[in-house]
Design a protein around this motif. Structure first.
Motif, short mmCIF file in Angstrom:
data_model
loop_
_atom_site.label_atom_id
_atom_site.label_comp_id
_atom_site.label_asym_id
_atom_site.label_seq_id
_atom_site.Cartn_x
_atom_site.Cartn_y
_atom_site.Cartn_z
N LYS A 54 20.35 11.84 35.78
CA LYS A 54 19.22 12.49 36.44
C LYS A 54 18.79 11.78 37.72
O LYS A 54 18.40 12.43 38.70
CB LYS A 54 18.04 12.59 35.48
CG LYS A 54 17.58 11.27 34.89
CD LYS A 54 16.53 11.50 33.82
CE LYS A 54 16.16 10.19 33.14
NZ LYS A 54 15.18 10.41 32.06
N GLY A 96 19.36 15.71 45.45
CA GLY A 96 18.49 16.84 45.77
C GLY A 96 17.52 16.52 46.88
O GLY A 96 17.31 17.33 47.80
N SER A 97 16.90 15.35 46.84
CA SER A 97 15.94 14.98 47.87
C SER A 97 16.62 14.73 49.21
O SER A 97 16.08 15.09 50.26
CB SER A 97 15.15 13.74 47.43
OG SER A 97 16.02 12.66 47.13
N TYR A 132 18.30 13.47 41.33
CA TYR A 132 17.08 13.37 42.13
C TYR A 132 17.40 12.89 43.55
O TYR A 132 16.87 13.41 44.53
CB TYR A 132 16.08 12.41 41.49
CG TYR A 132 15.61 12.78 40.11
CD1 TYR A 132 15.54 14.10 39.71
CD2 TYR A 132 15.23 11.79 39.19
CE1 TYR A 132 15.10 14.44 38.44
CE2 TYR A 132 14.78 12.12 37.92
CZ TYR A 132 14.72 13.44 37.55
OH TYR A 132 14.28 13.77 36.29
N TYR A 179 13.62 20.50 47.66
CA TYR A 179 13.90 19.58 46.56
C TYR A 179 13.96 20.32 45.22
O TYR A 179 14.85 20.07 44.40
CB TYR A 179 12.85 18.49 46.51
CG TYR A 179 12.98 17.58 45.30
CD1 TYR A 179 14.04 16.69 45.17
CD2 TYR A 179 12.04 17.63 44.27
CE1 TYR A 179 14.16 15.87 44.07
CE2 TYR A 179 12.14 16.80 43.17
CZ TYR A 179 13.21 15.93 43.06
OH TYR A 179 13.33 15.12 41.96
N LYS A 235 17.43 20.30 43.28
CA LYS A 235 17.42 19.64 41.97
C LYS A 235 17.96 20.57 40.91
O LYS A 235 18.76 20.16 40.05
CB LYS A 235 16.00 19.18 41.63
CG LYS A 235 15.89 18.45 40.30
CD LYS A 235 14.51 17.83 40.10
CE LYS A 235 13.45 18.86 39.85
NZ LYS A 235 12.16 18.25 39.41
#
Length: 386
Positions: free
Chosen positions: A185, A192-193, A189, A165, A169
């Protein structure tokens, strides 16, 4: 009329030295004190609460001193860790291993009851009844059935998830640019996760298959993690360890997306509500924020991912050899219906909320230990005037 009430002088003589109020200096000595009065300085007030509080403060100060000493040694041994360097991602990976491996193993008794109730909702009426029956039939060790694959599986998954992550990110943030990062953002998030969990589940899936089978077969089909892997591969081949991968992705990817995105959002909301900046708060306050935000995020992601969690348990426990994924899913859904997808949700909310809060607290505390900033809550950069 005769006054039957005592005069102030009489009351003063009777209760001399007992009044909590100071006597006036103008009063005669005989009315202020009695020779039978106790000397208050010889009997200081003792409070068990104050004594316990003082001892707790002493222990806390000693623990903080030991933590600082150990942290300094670890940082000196590791050297300076630059943000977003390979050493930084390695530290985040190790923090994720600690956070997920330890917490998931600690809640194994809850997970055991949840899995068995998902497979057979009539097996137990409640958690305490379940633990009582399991303890009487299988002993104390039976309450922790599946702890081995749980520890190894979620240690691997936690390291890849948290370290991944941090990497993704930064990767997606760089692609978007600094201005767009703060604008989009939440999407970063989420992306990325999701990317990190997609990879992490490849490491988790074999251990999850063994764990679920150990917990849902009575008596357990294997006693050890390696024994379970050998049994599954011996009967079904290596693919038997991955037959639950698709529903695992269906459970874990939405779960992790909610877990990380909501955590980052809640942390930012908390620091925006509190006075001052994040950097002005101490280590204890920052980790308390991490735990609070993690618990809230855990409740949300438990609800989002629960139907897929039920299907993972059902598929790992009841899928027939050679049966296609779609056919198995349709058969199970026909048996349990829509309501069956929510079996065990209250237990899972407690379990996931608690362990998610603890995971973020452990992870961020480890980052502090290594001299790194905690996750989330960073304010957007100030706009530069032309």
């Amino acid at each position: 009329m005769l006054n039957v009430l005592p005069t102030p002088a009489t009351l003063s003589q009777a209760f001399a030295g007992c009044s909590p109020f100071a006597q006036r200096a103008s009063e005669p000595q005989s009315t202020r004190l009695s020779k039978w009065s106790a000397r208050h300085e010889l009997y200081p007030v003792w409070s068990a609460t104050d004594d316990a509080k003082n001892k707790a403060n002493q222990l806390s100060d000693a623990a903080v001193a030991e933590f600082e000493k150990a942290s300094s040694k670890a940082q000196a041994k590791a050297g300076k860790i630059e943000l977003y360097s390979p050493k930084y991602y390695a530290a985040c990976t190790f923090g994720g291993i600690m956070a997920c491996g330890l917490t998931h193993t600690a809640v194994t008794p809850l997970d055991l009851v949840k899995c068995r109730r998902q497979v057979d909702s009539k097996m137990y009426k409640g958690n305490f009844e379940a633990w009582g029956k399991i303890g009487r039939a299988e002993g104390f060790r039976g309450v922790f059935t599946g702890w081995g694959p749980t520890f190894w599986g979620y240690s691997v998954q936690g390291g890849l998830k948290y370290g991944g992550y941090e990497f993704f990110k930064k990767f997606y943030g760089d692609l978007a640019g600094e201005e767009n990062f703060h604008k989009y953002k939440t999407l970063i998030y989420l992306a990325g996760s999701a990317s990190a969990e997609f990879i992490a589940d490849l490491g988790l899936c074999p251990f999850e298959a063994v764990k679920v089978r150990m917990q849902t077969t009575i008596p357990p089909f294997a006693k050890t993690t390696l024994g379970g892997i050998s049994t599954v591969t011996g009967k079904e081949g290596f693919g038997g360890l991955y037959k639950g991968l698709y529903p695992l992705w269906g459970r874990q990817i939405p779960y992790t997306m909610m877990k990380f995105a909501s955590f980052e959002t809640v942390v930012e909301m908390i620091y925006n509500y509190l006075p001052g900046q994040k950097s002005e708060y101490g280590k204890g306050a920052q980790t308390a924020v991490s735990f609070t935000a993690g618990y809230i995020a855990g409740i949300l992601c438990a609800i989002v991912s629960h139907p897929a969690d039920v299907m993972v348990s059902k598929l790992n426990a009841n899928r027939q050899p050679g049966e296609a994924f779609g056919a198995a899913t349709g058969r199970i859904y026909k048996d349990i219906g829509f309501a069956g997808l929510w079996n065990g949700l209250p237990v899972r909310i407690v379990m996931i909320g608690t362990l998610t809060g603890l995971q973020w607290m452990i992870y961020d505390y480890f980052k502090i230990f290594m001299g790194l900033p905690t996750t989330g809550g960073a304010p957007p950069p100030a706009e530069q005037k032309a």
